[in-house]
Write an enzyme that holds these catalytic residues in place. Sequence first.
Site, PDB file in Angstrom:
ATOM      1  N   GLN A  57       0.558  -1.657  -0.273  1.00  0.00           N
ATOM      2  CA  GLN A  57      -0.499   0.026   0.290  1.00  0.00           C
ATOM      3  C   GLN A  57       0.789   1.353  -0.200  1.00  0.00           C
ATOM      4  OE1 GLN A  57      -2.414   1.326   3.534  1.00  0.00           O
ATOM      5  NE2 GLN A  57      -3.881   0.304   2.923  1.00  0.00           N
ATOM      6  N   TYR A 131      -6.504  10.311   5.915  1.00  0.00           N
ATOM      7  CA  TYR A 131      -5.046  10.103   4.529  1.00  0.00           C
ATOM      8  C   TYR A 131      -5.206  11.460   3.496  1.00  0.00           C
ATOM      9  CZ  TYR A 131      -3.104   6.360   8.702  1.00  0.00           C
ATOM     10  OH  TYR A 131      -3.030   6.676   9.261  1.00  0.00           O
ATOM     11  N   GLY A 276      -7.245  -6.848   9.301  1.00  0.00           N
ATOM     12  CA  GLY A 276      -6.039  -7.076  10.213  1.00  0.00           C
ATOM     13  C   GLY A 276      -5.037  -7.330  11.671  1.00  0.00           C
ATOM     14  N   ARG A 277      -6.399  -6.839  12.271  1.00  0.00           N
ATOM     15  CA  ARG A 277      -5.911  -7.131  13.776  1.00  0.00           C
ATOM     16  C   ARG A 277      -6.233  -9.077  13.548  1.00  0.00           C
ATOM     17  NH1 ARG A 277     -10.440  -3.755  16.465  1.00  0.00           N
ATOM     18  NH2 ARG A 277     -11.359  -3.587  14.448  1.00  0.00           N
ATOM     19  N   CYS A 300      -9.924 -12.551  17.303  1.00  0.00           N
ATOM     20  CA  CYS A 300      -9.496 -10.994  18.166  1.00  0.00           C
ATOM     21  C   CYS A 300     -10.571 -10.653  18.941  1.00  0.00           C
ATOM     22  CB  CYS A 300      -9.122 -10.804  16.913  1.00  0.00           C
ATOM     23  SG  CYS A 300      -9.042  -8.484  16.973  1.00  0.00           S
ATOM     24  N   CYS A 303      -9.500  -5.392  21.573  1.00  0.00           N
ATOM     25  CA  CYS A 303      -9.568  -5.118  22.638  1.00  0.00           C
ATOM     26  C   CYS A 303      -8.406  -4.251  22.510  1.00  0.00           C
ATOM     27  CB  CYS A 303      -8.637  -5.103  23.230  1.00  0.00           C
ATOM     28  SG  CYS A 303      -7.384  -5.868  23.283  1.00  0.00           S
ATOM     29  N   CYS A 320       0.015  -8.120  21.180  1.00  0.00           N
ATOM     30  CA  CYS A 320      -1.338  -8.621  20.585  1.00  0.00           C
ATOM     31  C   CYS A 320      -1.157  -9.261  22.768  1.00  0.00           C
ATOM     32  CB  CYS A 320      -1.715  -9.733  19.639  1.00  0.00           C
ATOM     33  SG  CYS A 320      -3.347 -10.063  20.070  1.00  0.00           S
ATOM     34  N   GLU A 370      -9.480 -25.783  39.686  1.00  0.00           N
ATOM     35  CA  GLU A 370     -10.722 -24.989  39.296  1.00  0.00           C
ATOM     36  C   GLU A 370     -11.199 -24.614  40.395  1.00  0.00           C
ATOM     37  OE1 GLU A 370     -12.277 -21.486  39.142  1.00  0.00           O
ATOM     38  OE2 GLU A 370     -11.056 -21.031  38.057  1.00  0.00           O
TER      39      GLU A 370
END
Length: 583
Positions: A57, A131, A276-277, A300, A303, A320, A370
């Site tokens: 890009q 941008y 992306g994330r 994901c 957050c 991450c 637990e």
Amino acid sequence: DLAAGGTGMIIVEYAYVDDIGAKSAHCHLGISNNEHIPGLAWLAENIREMGAVPAIQIEHCGRQKFLGTQPIKAPSAIPWPLLYAQHGLEAVPQVLTIPEIHEIVKCFGDAALRAKKAGFELVEIHGAHGYLLTNFFSPTTNHRTDMYGGTLENRCRIYFEIMEDVRRKVGPDFPVTIRLSGTDYEPDGFGIEDTIYLAKELEKRGLDGINVSGGDHHTMIHQTSPMAINVCHNVWAAEALKKEVSIPIIASGSITLPEYAEDIIASGKGDFVALGRPLWADPEWSKKAEEGRPEDIRPCIRCNEGCLQRTFYEYKAVTCALNPVISREGELKIHPAEQKKKVAVIGGGAAGMEAARVAKLRGHDVTIFEAQERLGGLLNEAAAPEFKSDIRHFQKYLETQVKKLEIPVVHKHADVSDLQGFDAVVSATGSVPVKPRIPGADQAIAMDALTAIDTGSVGKKVVVIGGGLVGTETALDLAENGHQVTVVEMLPEIMKDVAATDFSAYSERIAKTDMTILTQTRLEEITAHSAVVSNKKQGTFELPADTVILALGFQSCQDLYQELKAAGKEVYLIGDAVKPGKI
């Protein structure tokens, strides 16, 4: 890792096109001169060798220059609000002259040619997200009266000129796409009809595809949406554009799960899906989806803590919250243990389940202890509000891994005697709410936030003490479900420890409720029917309440760890048991 993980095409981060004002940030990738070609060629070749199509890009930052240093170039002298708040007059852009605009157009074309020479097989023009190109496109940031301002055609002119220059330089058969925001979500900005016009005109000029997003950095919650915003947030814009053009459409934005991506393709809302994330959370997202095991994808949760918050607001490298390997590829590979051990993990929350998963993959014999009936720890409460439902997917992922790896779970409070037969212990005992020393804290109407979430036995009138992350989210959830809520916070503002995008998203949601927020106010006492508070302006006064929720932070649980350590046991302390924190 992304290429090896099954991703079909990797669009390398935006690269700045000139050495004057195009560079956005520290360590920003450049494509502004021929010296960049060797490094870019190495990158493109590595992507190709690992099985993906290399793309890149190209971008000019315009007024959104994170560096905050002049020259900042834009169509009009309208600063980016965040940058202006940080740097004042230094952040006001220099207005581009027509010769400077022509030079930038040329730089985009030259950058595209460099990309082709470096071995990239597609170039994407960044025309979105606030941008430079959207500085021209949006009436919010373009107040020019010459041939580059005013009418929609004039505001699109730089796009047309760049597209024509790029196409002339890379040739008719080299793939060229563009990133567009369906809308910038600004009240006086551009809408989808403007973007449709732009897309149609660019298609006439030889564009091969459109990568559809939304928002700008002033409306960041629509660009990099947090979990309080709906998933697939900008897919509507991709769908709208697909109906109007014949070239392929790439849908993007909060497409966190394969089922969302599948629906987009199957329903014809887009021809491709961009991630992306989600690829930071799990670089093998594509491979696992293709192999029919989406339950193994670490999802994901939007957050924005390790990615956007660190890079955009703190100028640090990407990490991450869910994937510790990001930015440390090669360092944290899971290798077989040199010595197999019998390991007990105390606590089945996020830290405990992840520790158990990794230990099991390394070949250890692992058991989780637990005390609660179900795994998840504080994830159970964290995921309770509907606006935090993304966390449920992560919790399900961890529980699925524990089950698939056949890690036994013993539901009891472990003590030293339970752990005698283990070689090593991982203490993931988490944290518990702080109990304040306040008169009346033992009143029947008082409870901590976790109890309020777990029991649901909350009255109509609620006073929440503490306006941090937990207090704010608890108050918001209650307010949106019909309770009358007042938040009491000692600091000058609430949400002091909240990520910027959550702050914006929660602020918008709070504004739609009748929640009352009292800052610089402290709790003095809890009575049978009220919270007694005080501040400098009003003195001491009562807030009638059916329920008082205490959200004053958490403290680590380390008793078992200290006992095991004193006994000479091999023991490790992890997660909130070390220090309470966010995920």
